[in-house]
Scaffold this active site. Sequence first.
Site, PDB file in Angstrom:
ATOM      1  N   GLU A 111       0.825  -1.207   0.000  1.00  0.00           N
ATOM      2  CA  GLU A 111       0.000   0.000   0.000  1.00  0.00           C
ATOM      3  C   GLU A 111       0.866   1.267   0.000  1.00  0.00           C
ATOM      4  O   GLU A 111       1.890   1.340   0.677  1.00  0.00           O
ATOM      5  CB  GLU A 111      -0.883  -0.025   1.245  1.00  0.00           C
ATOM      6  CG  GLU A 111      -1.839   1.130   1.404  1.00  0.00           C
ATOM      7  CD  GLU A 111      -2.730   0.964   2.634  1.00  0.00           C
ATOM      8  OE1 GLU A 111      -3.631   1.809   2.816  1.00  0.00           O
ATOM      9  OE2 GLU A 111      -2.524   0.001   3.410  1.00  0.00           O
TER      10      GLU A 111
ATOM     11  N   LYS B  67      -9.157   3.029  -2.826  1.00  0.00           N
ATOM     12  CA  LYS B  67      -9.523   2.329  -1.586  1.00  0.00           C
ATOM     13  C   LYS B  67     -10.867   2.824  -1.067  1.00  0.00           C
ATOM     14  O   LYS B  67     -11.107   4.018  -0.956  1.00  0.00           O
ATOM     15  CB  LYS B  67      -8.423   2.548  -0.543  1.00  0.00           C
ATOM     16  CG  LYS B  67      -8.606   1.795   0.767  1.00  0.00           C
ATOM     17  CD  LYS B  67      -7.394   2.018   1.668  1.00  0.00           C
ATOM     18  CE  LYS B  67      -7.477   1.255   2.977  1.00  0.00           C
ATOM     19  NZ  LYS B  67      -6.272   1.475   3.821  1.00  0.00           N
TER      20      LYS B  67
ATOM     21  N   CYS C 165      -5.814  -3.126   1.654  1.00  0.00           N
ATOM     22  CA  CYS C 165      -5.764  -3.301   3.117  1.00  0.00           C
ATOM     23  C   CYS C 165      -7.144  -3.457   3.759  1.00  0.00           C
ATOM     24  O   CYS C 165      -7.733  -4.521   3.704  1.00  0.00           O
ATOM     25  CB  CYS C 165      -4.967  -2.166   3.754  1.00  0.00           C
ATOM     26  SG  CYS C 165      -4.182  -2.651   5.323  1.00  0.00           S
TER      27      CYS C 165
END
Length: 536
Positions: A44, A111, A147
């Site tokens: 990330e 994200k 994540c």
Amino acid sequence: MSLKIALAQINFLVGNIAANVDHIIEAAVYARDHLHADMIVFPELTITGYPAEDLLLRADFITAANNAIYQLADRIADIALVVGFPEHDGDKLYNSAVVLHQGVMLACYRKQALPNYGVFDEQRYFTAGNKPCVFEFNGTFIGLTICEDVWKSGIIDATKQAGAELLLTLNASPFNSGKIHQREAIICQQVKAAQIPLIYVNQVGGQDELIFDGASFVTDSQGNIVFRAEEFKEQISVIDFDDNHPVTSTCAPLYNEISSEYQALVLGIKDYVRKNGFQGAILGLSGGIDSALVLALAVDALGPDKVEAVLMPSRYTQDMSNEDAVLQAEILGVKYHTIPIEPAVNAFTGMLAEVFQGTTKDTTEENIQARCRGVILMALSNKQGKLLLTTGNKSEMSVGYATLYGDMAGGFAPIKDVPKLLVYQLARYRNTLSEVIPERVIIRPPSAELAPDQIDSDSLPPYEVLDPILERYVELDQSAEEIIAAGFSREHVTRAINLVDRNEYKRRQSPPGIRITSRAFGRDRRYPITSGYRGI
């Protein structure tokens, strides 16, 4: 149909975009030329490192990060790159992942789940994405997540419904004790429910207080782990897919709880010294358990030639303390000095004698001793360019059993988040690898040695009582009544909580330290200094 995907479990430097780009290129070339990978997946926010914190509020920094994506596209061919970066779009910033291949951007994902708890502040910087991302590569439809996304079943399900046959997730998941087992259990459960194989690439390395433990892994569609990279180490690995099914590979074993905590502390010291350009580390070695553990950790992190110890005895220092400190320094092969503090203490008490006239001795005189030691250590640190490691543990930091500008003086606090009882466990563990901490240091009653025959239990409840109370109050946010109901005496609970509440001002002035528990002071637990709240 076959596909080779490399997992780049790499240690990046936050803020150094140029160096990170070079690191990405080096890893991609290695994966392409030596592992024959078709694609390489990075962690990330690869370009900036994680967490970049308020660097993300700088326009020049974000521009450089976005320009780096175009540089990568131009400089790497014949392998696809999946890279995390802060994507700037109008007046919004996204935590994004981009797929680059042959100079073309194949896909870009934003994200969706932005964590804003514990050590995470992503909603301070980023706007959440709102849709899945699936792209085709070599005949396979691949979904992207980042994540926190994979901790939520809805995002995985939506990505599969969008056509994904395989899921890639880019991660910067920080370490705390037991986290890796929780991480694998939750994600494997999600994967099994969605029936889709997953590649989980995690960052590795120390970044200020945070440790990233790596342990990247791959699951099949049934949630079985078929590959795991090592913990706490940089590693570029490759996994083969045959008709979208991962081929079982090597699963590195996991450390147990104590050994993983020890490795996290070692990595934290190593990276803090290395990334900040210090020449090594220096610490005060008292003959007590805390400094003994920190010395062992520092030597394991940096090597004995980079570590220096200083013995600073006073009139209250017992012979056994000096003997054990010298013995440990010699066992570990570190350079050490003995600098008695009595001349400095006498000078200060003489200077203050007139204004102290008519008062009785108290902790003021004890603190003068600690502050004389702090001056000596800081002088050596400044002169040699070595990082001064403080040796206070979490139990002491919790209740303020430490001296501002004395034993709290320094640049980094490795065991700041290590409760006293865990200090002993870690010391025992280190001695199973090779005996470097004298047994007498471990078994003798702990003492600050600032007064005649002083031991910690003169001022504090026994650590066997204190540490569980502190865990419940500091880490679990339990009330005094809940703790008392769990079987602890009202006297001990009242004393411990009052000390915690009164000493926030000390903790706020302490050096940064390595986070290994689920609730550390600083990023995790942010209490006001000036406050009328009292927990008892």
